[in-house]
Design an enzyme around this catalytic site. Sequence first.
Site, PDB file in Angstrom:
ATOM      1  N   THR A  52      45.126 -13.914   7.116  1.00 10.56           N
ATOM      2  CA  THR A  52      45.486 -12.511   7.313  1.00 10.56           C
ATOM      3  C   THR A  52      44.853 -11.585   6.286  1.00 10.56           C
ATOM      4  O   THR A  52      45.220 -10.414   6.197  1.00 10.56           O
ATOM      5  CB  THR A  52      47.019 -12.339   7.272  1.00 10.56           C
ATOM      6  OG1 THR A  52      47.509 -12.709   5.980  1.00 10.56           O
ATOM      7  CG2 THR A  52      47.679 -13.200   8.339  1.00 10.56           C
ATOM      8  N   SER A  94      29.038 -15.532 -17.385  1.00  8.11           N
ATOM      9  CA  SER A  94      28.168 -14.356 -17.388  1.00  8.11           C
ATOM     10  C   SER A  94      26.827 -14.693 -16.762  1.00  8.11           C
ATOM     11  O   SER A  94      26.376 -15.845 -16.805  1.00  8.11           O
ATOM     12  CB  SER A  94      27.964 -13.846 -18.820  1.00  8.11           C
ATOM     13  OG  SER A  94      27.305 -14.841 -19.605  1.00  8.11           O
ATOM     14  N   ASP A 123      46.215 -10.792  -0.399  1.00  3.53           N
ATOM     15  CA  ASP A 123      45.652 -10.376  -1.679  1.00  3.53           C
ATOM     16  C   ASP A 123      45.234 -11.523  -2.593  1.00  3.53           C
ATOM     17  O   ASP A 123      44.387 -11.346  -3.462  1.00  3.53           O
ATOM     18  CB  ASP A 123      46.659  -9.492  -2.405  1.00  3.53           C
ATOM     19  CG  ASP A 123      46.922  -8.202  -1.636  1.00  3.53           C
ATOM     20  OD1 ASP A 123      45.984  -7.400  -1.515  1.00  3.53           O
ATOM     21  OD2 ASP A 123      48.047  -8.018  -1.145  1.00  3.53           O
ATOM     22  N   GLY A 171      35.074 -17.401 -19.790  1.00  2.00           N
ATOM     23  CA  GLY A 171      34.597 -16.873 -18.526  1.00  2.00           C
ATOM     24  C   GLY A 171      33.169 -17.267 -18.244  1.00  2.00           C
ATOM     25  O   GLY A 171      32.667 -18.291 -18.726  1.00  2.00           O
ATOM     26  N   ASP A 202      48.460  -4.680  -2.007  1.00  2.00           N
ATOM     27  CA  ASP A 202      48.057  -3.610  -2.909  1.00  2.00           C
ATOM     28  C   ASP A 202      46.989  -2.766  -2.234  1.00  2.00           C
ATOM     29  O   ASP A 202      46.307  -3.202  -1.308  1.00  2.00           O
ATOM     30  CB  ASP A 202      47.630  -4.118  -4.287  1.00  2.00           C
ATOM     31  CG  ASP A 202      46.377  -4.965  -4.286  1.00  2.00           C
ATOM     32  OD1 ASP A 202      45.935  -5.384  -3.207  1.00  2.00           O
ATOM     33  OD2 ASP A 202      45.851  -5.217  -5.381  1.00  2.00           O
ATOM     34  N   CYS A 254      36.133  -0.282  -6.627  1.00  2.00           N
ATOM     35  CA  CYS A 254      36.363  -0.954  -5.347  1.00  2.00           C
ATOM     36  C   CYS A 254      35.663  -0.272  -4.188  1.00  2.00           C
ATOM     37  O   CYS A 254      35.641  -0.802  -3.070  1.00  2.00           O
ATOM     38  CB  CYS A 254      37.858  -1.059  -5.080  1.00  2.00           C
ATOM     39  SG  CYS A 254      38.685  -2.261  -6.157  1.00  2.00           S
ATOM     40  N   ASP A 297      46.275  -8.362  -7.860  1.00  2.00           N
ATOM     41  CA  ASP A 297      46.364  -9.276  -6.722  1.00  2.00           C
ATOM     42  C   ASP A 297      47.467 -10.308  -6.909  1.00  2.00           C
ATOM     43  O   ASP A 297      48.087 -10.757  -5.938  1.00  2.00           O
ATOM     44  CB  ASP A 297      45.023  -9.987  -6.509  1.00  2.00           C
ATOM     45  CG  ASP A 297      43.984  -9.091  -5.864  1.00  2.00           C
ATOM     46  OD1 ASP A 297      44.373  -8.082  -5.258  1.00  2.00           O
ATOM     47  OD2 ASP A 297      42.786  -9.401  -5.966  1.00  2.00           O
ATOM     48  N   LYS A 349      32.902  -2.382  -2.449  1.00  2.00           N
ATOM     49  CA  LYS A 349      33.213  -3.575  -1.670  1.00  2.00           C
ATOM     50  C   LYS A 349      32.429  -3.583  -0.354  1.00  2.00           C
ATOM     51  O   LYS A 349      32.073  -2.533   0.180  1.00  2.00           O
ATOM     52  CB  LYS A 349      34.718  -3.633  -1.364  1.00  2.00           C
ATOM     53  CG  LYS A 349      35.587  -3.820  -2.587  1.00  2.00           C
ATOM     54  CD  LYS A 349      37.053  -3.745  -2.262  1.00  2.00           C
ATOM     55  CE  LYS A 349      37.583  -5.007  -1.632  1.00  2.00           C
ATOM     56  NZ  LYS A 349      39.060  -5.022  -1.571  1.00  2.00           N
TER      57      LYS A 349
END
Length: 333
Positions: A50, A144, A53, A142, A227, A17, A94, A20
Amino acid sequence: MTVTVERLTQYAHGGGCACKIPPGELEDVVAGLTAAPRDPNGELLVGLDTGDDAAVVRMPGSPDAVVATADFFTPVVDDPYDWGRIAAANALSDVYAVGGRPLVAVNLLAWPRDVLPFDLAREALRGGLDVAALAGCHVGGGHSVDDPEPKYGMAVTGVADPDRLLRNDTGAPGLPLTLTKPLGVGVLNNRHKSTGEVFPQAVAAMTALNRDASAAALAAGARCATDVTGFGLLGHLYKLARASGVTAVVDAAAVPYLDGAREAVRDGFVSGGTRRNLGWVAPHTDFGAADEETRLLLADAQTSGGLLVAGEVPGHPVVGELRPAAESAIVVR
């Protein structure tokens, strides 16, 4: 042509993270992009307003609300299986951070196919699958892409009780602040990337699900939480205090840290993301007598960090409290 890889983190410009987009820059990008004009029925319970998450949408005719989120990042450790486990726990977090329960996830994979062996990608996917199974969350495929830099994560869909959400804008003066995981994974990960040293305590913290902490917070009556990830404790707390219209007081001596975290700061293993976090919150924070080491640890860019709950959560330390709004959004004592 594929090559033998020894240090997966060396193929990433950042780690976890900490890669980011800085919070201040991100807020400038998304300013004004709220969905209120396109949601006349008020079905979007939690959106962009706001910087919470996850998105939460009320389902007409159902007692449940849908929770949706996505998270992915560059390698934070060299072991691809551990990277996959960490990335999955971080994405699932999240959902837990808003009081939800994950149902199904899809993988998000970017891979430099001409540089890194696909065996490593398979291990990352296996790690994500194992953590999702531990969470009782299905994984249904998913997406890729071929990318110069490896990245992995998940898009997760879950459900929550719309009347018992954890939000970052519902804090109130008098509530204690509870932190459910120790800080310091950012500086330990940066040391790992730089030296190859392995820190099992950091991997254990990052792969631990926030499921039980979320359930305990809800059971204790909490309604405000977030979190702690890439913007650090101070960054996420600032967003909570700003959204709730309160001042947050942090008891620096009560904040738990992983073994080796302070030494990593003293030895200079501080990421650029952590320094940007500190620069963002500094104008809104009264640091009192807190030294530079403490400030950096409080702003340390976490990957798959714990929950920060406005309320007491049994078994976890209280690290501060919310007070009526004052000149500074955060006060460190």
